[in-house]
Design an enzyme around this catalytic site. Structure first.
Site, short mmCIF file in Angstrom:
data_model
loop_
_atom_site.label_atom_id
_atom_site.label_comp_id
_atom_site.label_asym_id
_atom_site.label_seq_id
_atom_site.Cartn_x
_atom_site.Cartn_y
_atom_site.Cartn_z
N ASP A 98 -10.98 -7.72 6.35
CA ASP A 98 -10.03 -7.22 7.34
C ASP A 98 -10.68 -6.69 8.61
O ASP A 98 -9.97 -6.16 9.48
CB ASP A 98 -9.10 -6.19 6.70
CG ASP A 98 -8.06 -6.85 5.81
OD1 ASP A 98 -7.59 -7.94 6.17
OD2 ASP A 98 -7.73 -6.29 4.75
N ASP A 154 -3.62 -13.56 3.35
CA ASP A 154 -3.66 -12.57 4.44
C ASP A 154 -4.75 -12.92 5.47
O ASP A 154 -4.64 -12.63 6.65
CB ASP A 154 -3.97 -11.16 3.92
CG ASP A 154 -3.40 -10.86 2.55
OD1 ASP A 154 -3.15 -11.80 1.78
OD2 ASP A 154 -3.22 -9.68 2.24
N1 GLY Z 1 -3.72 -7.51 3.96
C1 GLY Z 1 -3.25 -6.68 2.94
C2 GLY Z 1 -1.79 -6.61 2.79
O1 GLY Z 1 -1.01 -7.32 3.40
O2 GLY Z 1 -1.39 -5.78 2.01
#
Ligand code: GLY
Length: 372
Positions: A98, A154
């Site tokens: 992330d 994600d």
């Molecule tokens: N990227 C983590 C979520 O959407 O919870």
């Protein structure tokens, strides 16, 4: 875009600006970046300290407002939060895939808007960290520790920092890896009916698919709505940045499936295939899906198909207003965001829900200047 949607967006932007005053007021003395709110006070993310994955969204919220209004109060608040965010670089064990989210929309937006040299360097540093997570079998690994072959939908949104880095440096490695990851995701995550897996586990040595376990949704094979949002918006961005019509088709397939599941409802529960009870909303999913649909619509350059996505997205954003708290009692806007089906973080405020809500409102009012 209907007049109703545009008027609603303009009115809502005014309310968001009032709320933003409270948001920054309640954050001023904090040594963390807001994640959720409880009893009128900001609360940090539960893990990872300043490396918590949502920590780019708070500064991004203020960069979007700065770009739309020109008010330096908002850029000052974004910079204040970024001084905290950048401390996360000292915490390598807690950094993860992330980093794309965290710095593309914080220092990355700052650089796009102001040309600040140090913001460019910081964003490039984060892009290199993400590139370091690339498995040559064609995917970016998610999370840390024993999850060497894990990839998640994600991550399609994290790729944005890589398109940016290739554009900035002229070095194609970043976007070549991003394009391969998107191809892998299309092949192994997107199902026949247009829905998306959350997690695919690959053999990290050979790239063979080992498992598709349940993730933050209800069960293996179910349809975690936020994942459908990440896929819709992520493939739309891949299409936009790589100039690939096939990725736009994928984005449309995922969006069309979500539209068919949502029907008249317009608001996402945490999983499209969750049992009828309990009803657990995820406002983040609704806002992300809406922004993804607006991104698709923009790439269709008018016509009936574009209007269909635009109208559906506007209705989703307007429906979210029913979950907004516009009072002066709490610094958040949306109230019914959900981390995952099987954890306790159900129907609470979350900063990235508010970020995507703002982004959607800005898109509807023609004032969105910061782009993923
Ligand atoms: N990227 C983590 C979520 O959407 O919870």
């Amino acid at each position: 875009m209907t007049d109703t949607a545009r008027t609603w967006a303009e009115d809502t932007l005014r309310k968001i600006e009032t709320k933003a005053d409270l948001m920054q007021d309640r954050a001023r003395e904090l040594d963390f970046i807001p994640y959720t709110a409880s009893h009128g006070q900001w609360v940090p993310g539960p893990f990872d300290g300043l490396a918590w994955w949502t920590n780019g969204f708070y500064p991004a919220f203020f960069w979007q407002l700065f770009a739309a209004t020109g008010s330096s109060a908002w850029s000052k608040e974004a910079l204040r939060a970024q001084a905290l965010l950048d401390q996360a670089f000292q915490d390598f064990p807690h950094l993860h895939h992330d980093v794309g989210f965290m710095w593309r929309i914080s220092t990355g937006f700052q650089y796009d808007l102001t040309g600040a040299k140090e913001a460019r360097e910081t964003t490039l540093y984060a892009a290199h960290l993400l590139l370091g997570r690339y498995n040559p079998n064609g995917f970016f690994r998610a999370w840390n520790e024993d999850k060497a072959g894990w990839a998640i939908i994600d991550c399609m949104m994290n790729l944005s920092i890589l398109y940016w880095a290739s554009r900035e440096t002229g070095d194609p490695r970043f976007q070549l890896a991003a394009a391969r990851h998107a191809e892998t995701a299309r092949q192994y995550f997107i199902r026949e009916n247009g829905s998306s897996e959350h997690i695919v586990i690959f053999d990290p040595l050979t790239g063979a698919v080992m498992d598709k376990p349940g993730g933050q949704g209800y069960a293996p094979g179910s349809e975690w709505t936020r994942g459908q949002g990440w896929a819709t918006y992520g493939f739309s961005l891949a299409a936009r940045h790589l100039g690939r019509a096939d990725f736009l088709e994928t984005a449309k397939r995922v969006a069309d499936h979500a539209i068919s599941r949502l029907g008249e409802k317009r608001l996402c529960e945490v999983d499209f295939l969750a049992p009828a009870s309990p009803v657990i909303y995820d406002d983040c999913a609704t806002a992300i899906l809406a922004c993804g649909m607006l991104d698709i619509a923009e790439q269709l350059h008018g016509g009936e198909e574009a209007a269909r996505y635009e109208d559906f997205a506007s209705q989703m954003l307007m429906a979210l207003d029913a979950h907004a708290d516009w009072s002066g009692n709490t610094p958040n806007i949306l109230t019914r965001c959900t981390g995952s089906y099987h954890t306790k973080d159900h129907e609470i405020p979350m900063i990235y829900g508010d970020y995507f809500f703002l982004e959607g409102v800005l898109r509807l009012s023609g004032k969105e200047r910061c782009r993923w």
